[in-house]
Design a protein around this motif. Structure first.
Motif, PDB file in Angstrom:
ATOM      1  N   ALA A 637       0.841  -1.186   0.000  1.00  0.00           N
ATOM      2  CA  ALA A 637       0.000   0.000   0.000  1.00  0.00           C
ATOM      3  C   ALA A 637       0.880   1.241   0.000  1.00  0.00           C
ATOM      4  CB  ALA A 637      -0.917   0.005   1.226  1.00  0.00           C
ATOM      5  N   HIS A 638       0.481   2.226  -0.793  1.00  0.00           N
ATOM      6  CA  HIS A 638       1.136   3.530  -0.819  1.00  0.00           C
ATOM      7  C   HIS A 638       0.120   4.542  -0.302  1.00  0.00           C
ATOM      8  CE1 HIS A 638       2.886   6.991  -3.516  1.00  0.00           C
ATOM      9  NE2 HIS A 638       2.913   7.271  -2.235  1.00  0.00           N
ATOM     10  N   VAL A 639       0.430   5.188   0.835  1.00  0.00           N
ATOM     11  CA  VAL A 639      -0.516   6.114   1.443  1.00  0.00           C
ATOM     12  C   VAL A 639       0.127   7.475   1.651  1.00  0.00           C
ATOM     13  CG1 VAL A 639      -1.548   4.163   2.682  1.00  0.00           C
ATOM     14  CG2 VAL A 639       0.013   5.700   3.893  1.00  0.00           C
ATOM     15  N   ALA A 640      -0.738   8.460   1.818  1.00  0.00           N
ATOM     16  CA  ALA A 640      -0.307   9.799   2.207  1.00  0.00           C
ATOM     17  C   ALA A 640      -1.109  10.221   3.428  1.00  0.00           C
ATOM     18  CB  ALA A 640      -0.517  10.784   1.068  1.00  0.00           C
ATOM     19  N   VAL A 641      -0.450  10.858   4.387  1.00  0.00           N
ATOM     20  CA  VAL A 641      -1.108  11.320   5.604  1.00  0.00           C
ATOM     21  C   VAL A 641      -0.852  12.819   5.741  1.00  0.00           C
ATOM     22  CG1 VAL A 641      -1.350  10.999   8.090  1.00  0.00           C
ATOM     23  CG2 VAL A 641      -0.646   9.069   6.658  1.00  0.00           C
ATOM     24  N   ASP A 642      -1.943  13.591   5.832  1.00  0.00           N
ATOM     25  CA  ASP A 642      -1.763  15.041   5.911  1.00  0.00           C
ATOM     26  C   ASP A 642      -1.537  15.478   7.360  1.00  0.00           C
ATOM     27  OD1 ASP A 642      -4.228  15.218   7.205  1.00  0.00           O
ATOM     28  OD2 ASP A 642      -5.304  15.933   5.435  1.00  0.00           O
ATOM     29  N   SER A 643      -1.373  16.777   7.564  1.00  0.00           N
ATOM     30  CA  SER A 643      -1.009  17.301   8.881  1.00  0.00           C
ATOM     31  C   SER A 643      -2.111  17.103   9.920  1.00  0.00           C
ATOM     32  CB  SER A 643      -0.689  18.794   8.758  1.00  0.00           C
ATOM     33  OG  SER A 643      -1.806  19.511   8.240  1.00  0.00           O
ATOM     34  N   GLU A 644      -3.345  16.867   9.473  1.00  0.00           N
ATOM     35  CA  GLU A 644      -4.448  16.647  10.406  1.00  0.00           C
ATOM     36  C   GLU A 644      -4.744  15.167  10.622  1.00  0.00           C
ATOM     37  OE1 GLU A 644      -7.867  18.921   9.379  1.00  0.00           O
ATOM     38  OE2 GLU A 644      -6.753  20.776   9.108  1.00  0.00           O
ATOM     39  N   ASN A 741       0.839  -0.419   8.035  1.00  0.00           N
ATOM     40  CA  ASN A 741       2.306  -0.398   7.971  1.00  0.00           C
ATOM     41  C   ASN A 741       2.795   0.774   7.118  1.00  0.00           C
ATOM     42  OD1 ASN A 741       2.474  -2.685   9.578  1.00  0.00           O
ATOM     43  ND2 ASN A 741       2.612  -4.091   7.846  1.00  0.00           N
ATOM     44  N   ALA A 742       2.042   1.114   6.083  1.00  0.00           N
ATOM     45  CA  ALA A 742       2.390   2.282   5.267  1.00  0.00           C
ATOM     46  C   ALA A 742       2.226   3.568   6.072  1.00  0.00           C
ATOM     47  CB  ALA A 742       1.515   2.319   4.015  1.00  0.00           C
ATOM     48  N   ILE A 743       1.203   3.618   6.921  1.00  0.00           N
ATOM     49  CA  ILE A 743       1.008   4.792   7.779  1.00  0.00           C
ATOM     50  C   ILE A 743       2.197   4.965   8.716  1.00  0.00           C
ATOM     51  CG2 ILE A 743      -0.380   5.682   9.695  1.00  0.00           C
ATOM     52  CD1 ILE A 743      -2.836   4.438   8.242  1.00  0.00           C
ATOM     53  N   TYR A 744       2.693   3.855   9.258  1.00  0.00           N
ATOM     54  CA  TYR A 744       3.884   3.940  10.111  1.00  0.00           C
ATOM     55  C   TYR A 744       5.073   4.479   9.324  1.00  0.00           C
ATOM     56  CZ  TYR A 744       7.816   2.797  13.062  1.00  0.00           C
ATOM     57  OH  TYR A 744       8.964   2.898  13.817  1.00  0.00           O
ATOM     58  N   ALA A 745       5.238   3.978   8.105  1.00  0.00           N
ATOM     59  CA  ALA A 745       6.353   4.447   7.282  1.00  0.00           C
ATOM     60  C   ALA A 745       6.240   5.935   6.985  1.00  0.00           C
ATOM     61  CB  ALA A 745       6.405   3.653   5.980  1.00  0.00           C
ATOM     62  N   ALA A 746       5.013   6.450   6.885  1.00  0.00           N
ATOM     63  CA  ALA A 746       4.797   7.858   6.557  1.00  0.00           C
ATOM     64  C   ALA A 746       4.889   8.769   7.775  1.00  0.00           C
ATOM     65  CB  ALA A 746       3.432   8.026   5.898  1.00  0.00           C
ATOM     66  N   THR A 747       4.502   8.238   8.959  1.00  0.00           N
ATOM     67  CA  THR A 747       4.357   9.107  10.131  1.00  0.00           C
ATOM     68  C   THR A 747       5.163   8.692  11.350  1.00  0.00           C
ATOM     69  OG1 THR A 747       2.496   7.835  11.029  1.00  0.00           O
ATOM     70  CG2 THR A 747       1.971   9.562   9.403  1.00  0.00           C
ATOM     71  N   GLY A 748       5.601   7.447  11.397  1.00  0.00           N
ATOM     72  CA  GLY A 748       6.253   6.940  12.589  1.00  0.00           C
ATOM     73  C   GLY A 748       5.280   6.559  13.687  1.00  0.00           C
ATOM     74  N   LYS A 749       3.959   6.584  13.382  1.00  0.00           N
ATOM     75  CA  LYS A 749       2.928   6.231  14.359  1.00  0.00           C
ATOM     76  C   LYS A 749       2.424   4.817  14.075  1.00  0.00           C
ATOM     77  CE  LYS A 749       1.407  11.042  14.804  1.00  0.00           C
ATOM     78  NZ  LYS A 749       0.298  12.004  14.562  1.00  0.00           N
ATOM     79  N   ARG A 750       2.498   3.945  15.052  1.00  0.00           N
ATOM     80  CA  ARG A 750       2.057   2.560  14.899  1.00  0.00           C
ATOM     81  C   ARG A 750       0.575   2.442  15.237  1.00  0.00           C
ATOM     82  NH1 ARG A 750       4.001  -1.158  11.886  1.00  0.00           N
ATOM     83  NH2 ARG A 750       6.111  -0.718  12.667  1.00  0.00           N
ATOM     84  N   VAL A 751      -0.197   1.894  14.327  1.00  0.00           N
ATOM     85  CA  VAL A 751      -1.631   1.718  14.534  1.00  0.00           C
ATOM     86  C   VAL A 751      -1.873   0.292  15.034  1.00  0.00           C
ATOM     87  CG1 VAL A 751      -3.902   1.685  13.462  1.00  0.00           C
ATOM     88  CG2 VAL A 751      -2.213   3.385  12.748  1.00  0.00           C
ATOM     89  N   ARG A 752      -2.304   0.188  16.258  1.00  0.00           N
ATOM     90  CA  ARG A 752      -2.616  -1.117  16.835  1.00  0.00           C
ATOM     91  C   ARG A 752      -4.104  -1.283  17.112  1.00  0.00           C
ATOM     92  NH1 ARG A 752       2.179  -1.443  21.415  1.00  0.00           N
ATOM     93  NH2 ARG A 752       3.872  -2.191  20.058  1.00  0.00           N
ATOM     94  N   LYS A 753      -4.843  -0.255  16.852  1.00  0.00           N
ATOM     95  CA  LYS A 753      -6.276  -0.298  17.095  1.00  0.00           C
ATOM     96  C   LYS A 753      -6.986   0.327  15.898  1.00  0.00           C
ATOM     97  CE  LYS A 753      -9.796   1.174  20.475  1.00  0.00           C
ATOM     98  NZ  LYS A 753     -10.031   1.916  21.729  1.00  0.00           N
ATOM     99  N   LEU A 754      -7.985  -0.376  15.396  1.00  0.00           N
ATOM    100  CA  LEU A 754      -8.738   0.119  14.250  1.00  0.00           C
ATOM    101  C   LEU A 754     -10.062   0.716  14.727  1.00  0.00           C
ATOM    102  CD1 LEU A 754      -8.118  -2.791  11.718  1.00  0.00           C
ATOM    103  CD2 LEU A 754      -6.936  -0.594  11.859  1.00  0.00           C
TER     104      LEU A 754
END
Length: 763
Positions: A637-644, A741-754
């Motif tokens: 997956a290729h994702v983008a995460v904005d400042s918000e 995992n892509a979100i972590y690569a983009a932000t350094g934030k690990r998502v463990r809860k959906l």
């Protein structure tokens, strides 16, 4: 190639009753059934059809359609009334008549997965007939003949098993019929059968070029003994299988002529709108229907234990009447129930030892020797199915018989439920199955059918019972809330030497198929987690059953593999980060010695995605690997995460090894649909409770992915000579960890809860 015509649930079609022993239980089919036994089952097809299930649809390309005319297609009509004389029925799946018409008795239900095209491809391939000459008639409720051994012998469509189940039986059925027709032609010409061949619905005597159409050979072939050994085609000989093929049911879905359960219409039919108790598990105390009964078109009000139905002449009358009711409810013990209470229950249960699902090596010693220990807790919320076609069922219950019009994944279960509710014998019940406008596991349940029958018993006319979208979402049977505790011990190189995983959640199988739960382990709940593709020497995976009080739970598009893959692949990524090894390379090392097919799809996906190439700030790539349903997938997956914290998924690359591809076009579509379904759940999907009530009510607050949010999706099919695997659910199952995992690569934030949206906004 001409596209087939589809009719489902035609009004006024001939009625046939469910009969015989079709609905007395689910007789499992032995997975080691001999070929001869399998074929001999087909000898009882006359009995099965003679008291069978009417399904008012057919799929076929007709001469009128080929001429460009608007045609109703080939009408199969009354299954029981078809003459047995002049029909070649060598097994439970094929009938060939004197006109050469080929009918496939379809054991699976179409709900968007393409089986009304791919399974006929298997028959047509071995029978040597054009695909557009094969008409469909649905199998009667008879698990003995049409049960799926991959699903415990039940007559069920689900679990991504349709093609896996059909691969050998359907080809053998076609090959057997072909062999009989060739033998009949050889007998007619007094020649060696080896000098004859089948082609395009004819048998040809190769030395002389003489030809006989299949229809001309039916009577002779029907008298011949079944062959002891039929040769199936070598894949190199396939003309249809493996070729991208347009779906036969697409034209009617595009022009609106396809018939779904909601399209059922009968003379004199009435409509019933449902109002359920807003608290899950609550009951009706009283109803004041004074105002409702004064509205034009309102006929009556029917009270149930936990709901009220307003019956009217049309949907507006029924809905208006329902809105005018003055209702009082008893919420019961769960009247104050909240999501947090359920999570607290799960967290407490996670402290208990569970039933062991998989044990390998000595985990305790391995943790003692490990250089580093990583612990994590993952949570996944309740999810609604939110199918495009909300729940509905039309019934006509009379003293001497009962008819049901519905789209169901479990026709035999539906027939059994009707017997229980009405008290009628099986021969007095007729089930008319329709196309399904989205199942995802929801239509494996018969609660809607039972409710419609309870209402229909009190209405002196056919009645269509329908749920609004709000009722559908707030009274679904939900994907369970799962709570996972997982730990790993790493050696000096950062590789896992110990792995412990505890899964806590509802056991769907304990309700749906109790016999499938052995020693306290629900195999669905631990799927993927209990069978890792990675080489890890010491493992302990256990399961703790914790039911969520009054919340009803059910399967949700590969529930076990979907929830399991998210946890396993997210945690593998965490270990790669701790080891300071690239996530793709980390997986390669763990897969190399254990799972070459998984390694291969990983390499294909990573290469196609341009893994390792730089991306702008705020963008990242994530990867997942999955082995489930007999298939191997890898997603990037290729994702983008904005400042918000808003996430946009820009691109999904999926490599698929599902064994031999019957219809590559359907596989690609299934993956694409699964990806969209999965992104909706990962980013937005969440059912929450407050005061015993589901807070979400429609797509305004139970979000699905919008067209402008849909990423580019690339599907790369890996050639394989293995038997087919399942494909309906893997696309959804592999999606979540690739995105997180892509979100972590983009932000350094690990998502463990959906879902993701809430986690990033609150971070």
């Amino acid at each position: 190639m001409s596209q087939g015509l589809l009719q489902v649930g035609q009004a006024g079609s001939t009625e046939v009753e469910v009969g015989g022993d079709a609905a007395h239980g689910h007789a499992p089919l032995a997975t080691d059934m001999s070929r001869r036994t399998f074929l001999r089952y087909g000898m009882t097809i006359g009995a099965a059809i003679g008291g069978g299930l009417m399904l008012g649809f057919s799929v076929s390309a007709s001469a009128a359609q080929k001429a460009g005319k608007a045609s109703r297609g080939v009408e199969i009509g009354d299954v029981a009334a078809l003459p047995h004389e002049g029909v070649l029925a060598p097994n439970a799946f094929i009938r060939i008549d004197r006109q050469g018409g080929v009918t496939l008795i379809m054991p699976k239900v179409e709900m968007g997965q393409g089986v009304y095209t791919s399974i006929p491809m298997l028959i047509a391939e071995e029978l040597e007939v054009p695909l557009d000459s094969v008409a469909l008639d649905h199998a009667p409720p008879n698990a003995k003949l049409y049960g799926d051994p991959l699903l415990g012998g039940g007559q069920i469509t689900g679990g991504s098993t349709s093609i896996r189940y059909a691969w050998q039986p359907m080809r053998k059925a076609g090959a057997t019929a072909r062999a009989l027709l060739v033998a009949a032609a050889a007998q007619h010409w007094t020649v060696d059968a080896a000098t004859c061949r089948a082609q395009d619905g004819e048998v040809i005597h190769t030395p002389t070029g003489r030809r006989l159409r299949y229809g001309q050979l039916v009577d002779t072939a029907a008298k011949l003994p079944l062959p002891d050994n039929v040769a199936l085609k070598n894949p190199s000989e396939f003309k249809l299988v493996g070729k991208p093929t347009n779906r036969l049911d697409s034209p009617q879905k595009v022009d609106g002529s396809a018939r779904f359960g909601f399209d059922a219409h009968l003379p004199g039919m009435r409509y019933a709108a449902i109002v359920h108790c807003p608290m899950l598990g609550g009951t009706l105390v009283s109803v004041d229907d004074t105002h409702a009964k004064k509205l034009p078109g309102v006929r009556q009000v029917v009270k149930l234990k936990n709901a009220v139905a307003v019956v009217g002449d049309h949907t507006w009358a029924a809905k208006s009447g329902a809105a005018a009711l003055d209702l009082k409810w008893d919420g019961g013990a769960a009247a104050t129930l909240s999501t947090q209470e359920i999570v607290d229950d799960l967290a407490a249960a996670a402290k208990k030892d569970g039933a062991v699902a998989h044990k390998e090596g000595d985990v305790a010693k391995a943790f003692g020797r490990a250089r580093q220990r990583i612990d994590a807790t993952y949570e996944q919320p309740f999810l609604a199915h939110a199918t495009m076609e909300p729940m509905n069922c039309t019934v006509h219950v009379q003293n001497d018989g009962c008819q049901i019009w519905v789209g169901t994944q479990v026709p035999e279960f539906a027939a059994q439920a009707a017997q229980k509710v009405t008290g009628l014998p099986p021969e007095k019940i007729a089930l008319h199955n329709h196309l399904i406008g989205g199942g995802f596991g929801r239509r494996l349940e018969v609660d809607m059918i039972v409710q419609a029958l309870e209402i229909g018993r009190q209405v002196d006319a056919p009645v269509k019972v329908f749920w609004t979208r709000e009722e559908d979402i707030q009274h679904d049977m939900y994907r369970p809330y799962y709570y996972d505790r997982i730990s790993a011990g790493l050696d000096e190189q950062g590789r896992p030497v110990a792995w412990q995983h505890r899964i806590v959640g509802s056991s769907i199988l304990s309700r749906f198929a109790p016999g499938a739960v052995q020693n306290g382990v629900d195999d669905d709940a631990v799927e993927v987690a209990a069978d890792l593709p990675y080489a890890i020497p010491n493992q302990l995976v256990d399961y703790v059953r914790q039911e969520p009080r009054t919340v009803p739970t059910a399967f949700w598009r590969g529930v076990g593999a979907t929830r399991g893959t998210f946890v396993v692949e997210s945690f593998i990524d965490e270990l790669a980060v701790q080891a300071r090894i690239d996530p793709v390379q980390y997986r390669r090392e763990l897969l190399r010695d254990k799972s070459p097919r998984a390694l291969n799809v990983l390499d294909v996906a990573a290469s196609a995605a341009g893994w390792g190439e730089s991306l702008p700030k705020g963008e990242g790539r994530g990867v997942s690997v999955m082995h489930a349903f007999g298939s191997y997938l890898s997603m990037v997956a290729h994702v983008a995460v904005d400042s918000e914290g808003r996430v946009s998924v820009k691109r999904i690359i999926c490599a698929v090894d599902c064994g031999m591809a019957v219809n590559p076009r359907t596989i690609e579509a299934q993956i694409e649909g699964g990806v969209v379904f999965g992104i909706s759940a990962v980013l937005f999907g969440e059912i929450t409770l407050k005061d015993g009530r589901v807070e979400q009510s429609n797509f305004t607050d139970y979000r699905v992915l919008r067209m402008n949010e849909t990423p580019a999706i690339e599907v790369h099919l890996v050639p394989s000579t293995e038997a087919p695997g399942g494909i309906g659910e893997p696309g959804t199952a592999a999606l979540a960890p690739a995105v997180t995992n892509a979100i972590y690569a983009a932000t350094g934030k690990r998502v463990r809860k959906l879902p993701v949206a809430q986690q990033l906004k609150s971070a």
